[in-house]
Design a protein around this motif. Structure first.
Motif, mmCIF file in Angstrom:
data_model
loop_
_atom_site.group_PDB
_atom_site.id
_atom_site.type_symbol
_atom_site.label_atom_id
_atom_site.label_comp_id
_atom_site.label_asym_id
_atom_site.label_seq_id
_atom_site.Cartn_x
_atom_site.Cartn_y
_atom_site.Cartn_z
ATOM 1 N N GLU A 40 0.746 -1.252 -0.034
ATOM 2 C CA GLU A 40 -0.039 0.002 -0.072
ATOM 3 C C GLU A 40 0.859 1.257 -0.090
ATOM 4 O O GLU A 40 0.588 2.436 -0.783
ATOM 5 C CB GLU A 40 -1.027 0.076 1.171
ATOM 6 C CG GLU A 40 -2.149 -1.202 1.106
ATOM 7 C CD GLU A 40 -3.152 -0.941 2.367
ATOM 8 O OE1 GLU A 40 -2.875 -0.183 3.200
ATOM 9 O OE2 GLU A 40 -4.163 -1.632 1.799
ATOM 10 N N GLY A 44 0.813 2.986 -3.603
ATOM 11 C CA GLY A 44 -0.279 4.148 -3.350
ATOM 12 C C GLY A 44 -1.730 3.708 -3.799
ATOM 13 O O GLY A 44 -2.417 4.371 -4.257
ATOM 14 N N THR A 45 -1.601 2.409 -3.390
ATOM 15 C CA THR A 45 -2.952 1.615 -3.512
ATOM 16 C C THR A 45 -3.599 0.788 -2.378
ATOM 17 O O THR A 45 -2.885 0.805 -1.270
ATOM 18 C CB THR A 45 -3.077 0.688 -4.766
ATOM 19 O OG1 THR A 45 -4.127 0.404 -5.178
ATOM 20 C CG2 THR A 45 -2.402 -0.531 -4.412
ATOM 21 N N LYS A 46 -4.687 0.667 -2.191
ATOM 22 C CA LYS A 46 -5.559 -0.141 -1.158
ATOM 23 C C LYS A 46 -5.475 -1.668 -1.516
ATOM 24 O O LYS A 46 -5.832 -2.047 -2.379
ATOM 25 C CB LYS A 46 -6.536 0.381 -0.807
ATOM 26 C CG LYS A 46 -7.340 -0.451 0.603
ATOM 27 C CD LYS A 46 -8.675 0.325 0.807
ATOM 28 C CE LYS A 46 -9.150 -0.431 2.015
ATOM 29 N NZ LYS A 46 -9.552 0.384 3.092
ATOM 30 N N GLU A 61 -7.043 -1.419 -5.292
ATOM 31 C CA GLU A 61 -8.001 -0.569 -5.570
ATOM 32 C C GLU A 61 -7.291 0.840 -5.260
ATOM 33 O O GLU A 61 -6.895 1.016 -4.051
ATOM 34 C CB GLU A 61 -9.412 -0.568 -4.929
ATOM 35 C CG GLU A 61 -10.365 0.260 -5.243
ATOM 36 C CD GLU A 61 -11.787 0.035 -4.398
ATOM 37 O OE1 GLU A 61 -12.580 -1.096 -4.934
ATOM 38 O OE2 GLU A 61 -11.947 0.472 -3.355
ATOM 39 N N THR A 62 -7.251 1.829 -6.115
ATOM 40 C CA THR A 62 -6.782 3.159 -5.873
ATOM 41 C C THR A 62 -7.953 4.132 -6.037
ATOM 42 O O THR A 62 -8.498 4.006 -7.130
ATOM 43 C CB THR A 62 -5.776 3.266 -6.980
ATOM 44 O OG1 THR A 62 -4.555 2.463 -6.825
ATOM 45 C CG2 THR A 62 -4.891 4.777 -6.657
ATOM 46 N N SER A 63 -8.158 5.028 -5.179
ATOM 47 C CA SER A 63 -9.042 6.077 -5.068
ATOM 48 C C SER A 63 -8.401 7.540 -5.080
ATOM 49 O O SER A 63 -7.307 7.698 -4.886
ATOM 50 C CB SER A 63 -9.748 6.099 -3.821
ATOM 51 O OG SER A 63 -10.547 4.816 -3.815
ATOM 52 N N ASP A 64 -9.003 8.488 -5.793
ATOM 53 C CA ASP A 64 -8.674 9.931 -5.927
ATOM 54 C C ASP A 64 -8.974 10.539 -4.542
ATOM 55 O O ASP A 64 -9.640 9.802 -3.546
ATOM 56 C CB ASP A 64 -9.385 10.415 -7.057
ATOM 57 C CG ASP A 64 -10.566 10.791 -6.887
ATOM 58 O OD1 ASP A 64 -11.232 10.698 -5.721
ATOM 59 O OD2 ASP A 64 -11.382 11.303 -7.734
ATOM 60 N N LYS A 72 -8.674 -0.266 -10.496
ATOM 61 C CA LYS A 72 -8.651 -1.818 -9.837
ATOM 62 C C LYS A 72 -8.016 -2.539 -10.552
ATOM 63 O O LYS A 72 -7.933 -2.479 -11.752
ATOM 64 C CB LYS A 72 -10.131 -2.132 -9.905
ATOM 65 C CG LYS A 72 -11.242 -1.470 -8.913
ATOM 66 C CD LYS A 72 -12.374 -2.083 -9.026
ATOM 67 C CE LYS A 72 -13.562 -1.360 -7.820
ATOM 68 N NZ LYS A 72 -14.799 -2.185 -7.751
#
Length: 155
Positions: A40, A44-46, A61-64, A72
């Motif tokens: 993570e 830089g992603t979940k 999954e990555t969010s702004d 995803k």
């Protein structure tokens, strides 16, 4: 500035080979791919799922900043040999790109350095070429720089 991560893409082939030497012990480099909290940080992603075993799977999954999901990815882990090798599929969801096959090889160079070799196979030459037209080489170099930065704090 020269990129430390090298991408070798031979003309007319549907695969590529990525290599990078790290100023990290082998065990620490492998943890970057094995431990969700490290993944993570440098990616830089979940990490929604990470099953490090044969026939295990993963889901990222990555969010702004507003919380909208912008990326995803998922796949199946076909081989997981600690500090040696990971074989997995990789699929970017909601994109035109088909699933790719990845062979990650981890190698000890010295007690304090190691090497990662990634052999990626795409469904077609055209699919590989489309990926290479994106800022792919820059992106993977930046990610590997971040990986080393994050993991150096653990040395």
């Amino acid at each position: 500035m020269e990129r430390k991560t090298k991408v070798n893409a031979e003309e007319g082939k549907q695969d590529l080979v990525i290599t990078r030497e790290f100023d990290l012990p082998l065990e620490l480099l492998f943890k970057a791919y094995e431990e969700p909290e490290f993944l993570e940080q440098w990616m830089g992603t979940k990490v929604l799922k990470l099953e490090n075993r044969m026939h295990g799977g993963y889901h990222f999954e990555t969010s702004d900043p507003k919380g909208n999901v912008v990326f995803k990815a998922n796949g199946v882990i076909h081989e997981f040999s600690r500090n040696q090798r990971i074989v997995r599929t990789f699929e970017m969801e909601n994109t035109p790109f088909p699933v790719q096959l990845e062979f990650l090889e981890f190698e000890k160079l010295t007690d304090e350095t190691s090497k990662l070799t990634m052999h990626i196979i795409y469904k077609s030459v055209a699919d590989r070429e489309q990926i290479l037209r994106m800022p792919f080489a820059q992106g993977i170099n930046m990610a590997h720089n971040r990986l080393q930065e994050v993991l150096l704090t653990l040395k």
